[in-house]
Structure formats: structure tokens, C-alpha cells
Design an enzyme around this catalytic site. Structure first.
Site, PDB file in Angstrom:
ATOM      1  N   CYS A   1      52.019   2.476  69.976  1.00  0.00           N
ATOM      2  CA  CYS A   1      52.573   2.431  71.335  1.00  0.00           C
ATOM      3  C   CYS A   1      53.270   1.095  71.626  1.00  0.00           C
ATOM      4  O   CYS A   1      54.293   0.792  71.041  1.00  0.00           O
ATOM      5  CB  CYS A   1      51.492   2.763  72.350  1.00  0.00           C
ATOM      6  SG  CYS A   1      52.193   3.290  73.947  1.00  0.00           S
TER       7      CYS A   1
ATOM      8  N   LYS B   1      57.085   7.497  84.037  1.00  0.00           N
ATOM      9  CA  LYS B   1      56.295   7.318  82.827  1.00  0.00           C
ATOM     10  C   LYS B   1      56.245   8.601  81.996  1.00  0.00           C
ATOM     11  O   LYS B   1      56.128   9.699  82.542  1.00  0.00           O
ATOM     12  CB  LYS B   1      54.878   6.910  83.238  1.00  0.00           C
ATOM     13  CG  LYS B   1      53.931   6.541  82.128  1.00  0.00           C
ATOM     14  CD  LYS B   1      52.585   6.164  82.744  1.00  0.00           C
ATOM     15  CE  LYS B   1      51.610   5.635  81.719  1.00  0.00           C
ATOM     16  NZ  LYS B   1      50.310   5.285  82.349  1.00  0.00           N
TER      17      LYS B   1
ATOM     18  N   SER C   1      51.700   7.943  76.734  1.00  0.00           N
ATOM     19  CA  SER C   1      51.446   7.296  78.014  1.00  0.00           C
ATOM     20  C   SER C   1      52.200   5.973  78.006  1.00  0.00           C
ATOM     21  O   SER C   1      51.648   4.934  77.663  1.00  0.00           O
ATOM     22  CB  SER C   1      49.942   7.083  78.217  1.00  0.00           C
ATOM     23  OG  SER C   1      49.686   6.446  79.447  1.00  0.00           O
TER      24      SER C   1
ATOM     25  N   HIS D   1      49.761   8.102  71.332  1.00  0.00           N
ATOM     26  CA  HIS D   1      48.347   7.726  71.268  1.00  0.00           C
ATOM     27  C   HIS D   1      47.524   8.814  70.584  1.00  0.00           C
ATOM     28  O   HIS D   1      46.749   9.527  71.246  1.00  0.00           O
ATOM     29  CB  HIS D   1      47.802   7.468  72.668  1.00  0.00           C
ATOM     30  CG  HIS D   1      48.253   6.182  73.270  1.00  0.00           C
ATOM     31  ND1 HIS D   1      47.731   4.954  72.888  1.00  0.00           N
ATOM     32  CD2 HIS D   1      49.198   5.921  74.209  1.00  0.00           C
ATOM     33  CE1 HIS D   1      48.320   3.991  73.583  1.00  0.00           C
ATOM     34  NE2 HIS D   1      49.208   4.551  74.384  1.00  0.00           N
TER      35      HIS D   1
ATOM     36  N   GLU E   1      44.960   8.475  69.054  1.00  0.00           N
ATOM     37  CA  GLU E   1      43.548   8.092  69.118  1.00  0.00           C
ATOM     38  C   GLU E   1      42.883   8.484  70.439  1.00  0.00           C
ATOM     39  O   GLU E   1      41.654   8.384  70.568  1.00  0.00           O
ATOM     40  CB  GLU E   1      43.405   6.578  68.924  1.00  0.00           C
ATOM     41  CG  GLU E   1      43.709   5.702  70.134  1.00  0.00           C
ATOM     42  CD  GLU E   1      45.182   5.465  70.399  1.00  0.00           C
ATOM     43  OE1 GLU E   1      45.512   4.664  71.287  1.00  0.00           O
ATOM     44  OE2 GLU E   1      46.023   6.101  69.721  1.00  0.00           O
TER      45      GLU E   1
ATOM     46  N   ARG F   1      42.816   6.807  87.874  1.00  0.00           N
ATOM     47  CA  ARG F   1      42.811   5.359  88.107  1.00  0.00           C
ATOM     48  C   ARG F   1      44.052   4.950  88.894  1.00  0.00           C
ATOM     49  O   ARG F   1      43.977   4.166  89.851  1.00  0.00           O
ATOM     50  CB  ARG F   1      42.761   4.624  86.771  1.00  0.00           C
ATOM     51  CG  ARG F   1      42.833   3.103  86.864  1.00  0.00           C
ATOM     52  CD  ARG F   1      43.292   2.514  85.530  1.00  0.00           C
ATOM     53  NE  ARG F   1      44.651   2.927  85.207  1.00  0.00           N
ATOM     54  CZ  ARG F   1      45.174   2.888  83.982  1.00  0.00           C
ATOM     55  NH1 ARG F   1      44.445   2.485  82.954  1.00  0.00           N
ATOM     56  NH2 ARG F   1      46.421   3.269  83.774  1.00  0.00           N
TER      57      ARG F   1
END
Length: 312
Positions: free
Chosen positions: A142, A163, A192, A235, A237, A249
């Protein structure tokens, strides 16, 4: 899989609970093989969460792996106890003379900063150059993938107003590339990020190949011809709830984030995420360890050759 990790690392209990084989130091020392030496430069604020995610992906191989967690500075992490950092992380200066079979450099929540504005950018560039001399193959994730492209190839990302957030469909461009061995022609992966580099810029970079990409979010996996560098813009992971946690969040902080695409059941944040990327994420790391690290690294790491500088 025998990942050799420090005793008492919190990730150990999580992985054991998932029936993932980890090895303590005493048992590892009794095996008469040379384990792979893998460093993880963890730039994420929640170090423990990222440790679990990456160690899980390193688990699906018969190779023994020694893992060193590396910190880029001595600043107290926002979401990780200082005691954890002191117990399990190496200052870069303490491992600067060591050579590694593989290195993973994580993403970082630095999307809105120019690279030179990042407080540790000078150290980051030092580590990028160090890896060219001390690491057989480096996997950049990333933000780190974009940062490495900027440093080595002079390619500047563009920041999007909206985003890229969600789980997107990707296609395999080169089914013969060993990184993608066993991949389905179409697979899914989370993204992301605000930063974006057009696929054409990767294609113009000397010695690089876009081996997997998406019509929605562009290049996903980019590999150097010599296997010494891999750039992953998403990502693989991520845990099942990571995008969910990020979304709520941001809501709680007063932002108005878009609902992650192709992620929640019926695109409804009150429903469960649809998990459809973890098998390919695991396979990507397994292929990297086997074909880009184990099959190419010298038995004696002192014989590791310095990688020539990329041509801009």
C-alpha cells in the site's frame, strides 16, 4: 508452518488459537536447516494487529522462518504500548549490518502528506537503499509501495478526492508469473487508499511488470523482472472486519466515508462483511516466500549481491 517468533509475542496466542503452527526458540534451534530470515518494517500505528495479520499470511509454507520486527524511529506508537515495542522490536541501527532473505514494508496512514513531509522520510529512504544491498526480495504494501515507486522511479502518486475502499475484482495479467501460481483468473482483494498511480506509469518503469490489476482500482501487484521488488497496492493481509472498523472509526470522527464497495452483505453496514480475499492473500505470500525468496536467495546471505539502481 514453523514461524519462529519471539516468546510471549501476543500474536503467538492468536495464531495458536487459529491452529497455526508457531515454533518457540528452543525447538527452532534444534532443527538442522537454515531458516529464512525475514524482516518486517511495521509502519502501522496498531502494531499488534498488523503483526497477527502478516504472521498469519507467512504461515502457509513448510519453510522455517525467523522474523525480526523493525521500528523506524523511537516515537511512542499511538495504538501500541511502549513496553511491547521495547520487548519485540529492533531499532534499524541494530540490524543495519544484517542481511535478510525477505523484507516486508507495511502501509502507513500517511495518505495526505507529501513524502518529504513525513517525519521519518529520511530514515525511510535510508532503509529503501539499505534493502537494495541487504535484502534478496522486498514486498512493499500500500503506502510503502507508492513510496518505493517515488523513491526508486520518480513516480508520484495522485491523491483522489474519494478513497478507494472496499473489495475489488482483479484479473491475472501474466498467469505464468510465479507470484500468481494457483490464482484464479479473476480474484478479489481489499483496498483502502487515497493514493493512486496510473497503470501506464508502472508499465513505463524500467524492469517492472504489472502482473495483476483491476478495472476499478488499477494496478494491484507489480513485480520487478529480477524478483527483488514486489509492489502490492492493496491489503491482502486485512482481517474480515478491518474495513468495517475503518469505516465506523471514520464515521465516529465526524467524517462522511463512503460505504466500502462489495464488502458488506447487500452493501448494508449493519450486516456482516463478505469475506472473499483471504485465500488469494495467503497464496500471494506463499508464492512470494517460495519463488521470490527461497528459490532465489543464496544459502550464504553474505553472498547476496547488491541490486542495481532502477533507471528512472
Amino acid at each position: 508452518m514453523p514461524i519462529r517468533i519471539p516468546d510471549q509475542l501476543p500474536a503467538q496466542n492468536v495464531l495458536l488459537g487459529e491452529n497455526i503452527f508457531t515454533m518457540d526458540m528452543d525447538r527452532a534451534a534444534s532443527q538442522e536447516i537454515r531458516p529464512l530470515e525475514v524482516g518486517i518494517l511495521n509502519l502501522m500505528p496498531n502494531k499488534i494487529e498488523t503483526e497477527v495479520q502478516l504472521l498469519r499470511l507467512l504461515s502457509n509454507t513448510p519453510l522455517q522462518i525467523n522474523v525480526d520486527f523493525i521500528r523506524i524511529d523511537n516515537q511512542a506508537p499511538k495504538h501500541t504500548p511502549q513496553s511491547h515495542m521495547d520487548a519485540f522490536y529492533h531499532d534499524f541501527s541494530s540490524i543495519a549490518n544484517k542481511k535478510y532473505d525477505g523484507l516486508i514494508v507495511t502501509g502507513a496512514p500517511l495518505a495526505m502528506l507529501d513524502y518529504e513531509e513525513v517525519k521519518y522520510w529520511d530514515t525511510m529512504t535510508t532503509i529503501l537503499e539499505w534493502a537494495q544491498r541487504h535484502v534478496n526480495s522486498t514486498l512493499y504494501l500500500c503506502w510503502a509501495a507508492h513510496a518505493a515507486m517515488y523513491h526508486f522511479y520518480g513516480v508520484t502518486r495522485k491523491l483522489r478526492e474519494n478513497k478507494f475502499s472496499g473489495v475489488f475484482s482483479h484479473r491475472v495479467n501474466d498467469p505464468n508469473n510465479e507470484l500468481l501460481r494457483g490464482f484464479d483468473p479473476v480474484f478479489y482483494a481489499p483496498h483502502s487508499r487515497y493514493g493512486h498511480i496510473d497503470t501506464s506509469l508502472y508499465n513505463k518503469a524500467d524492469g517492472l511488470q504489472v502482473v495483476a490489476e483491476s478495472d476499478d482500482v488499477g494496478a494491484y501487484i507489480v513485480a520487478s523482472h529480477d524478483k527483488r521488488m514486489v509492489f502490492v497496492t492493496g491489503h491482502p493481509e486485512y482481517d474480515p472486519d478491518t474495513l468495517k472498523d475503518e469505516y465506523f472509526r471514520d464515521l465516529q470522527s465526524g467524517q462522511q466515508p463512503a460505504i466500502p464497495k462489495n464488502y458488506f452483505t447487500n452493501d448494508d453496514p449493519t450486516q456482516s462483511p463478505i469475506v472473499q480475499w483471504r485465500s488469494h492473500g495467503s497464496l500471494l505470500f506463499t508464492n512470494w516466500l517460495n519463488y521470490y525468496v527461497y528459490q532465489t536467495t543464496p544459502y550464504d546471505l553474505n553472498q547476496l549481491a547488491e541490486k542495481p539502481q532502477p533507471k528512472r
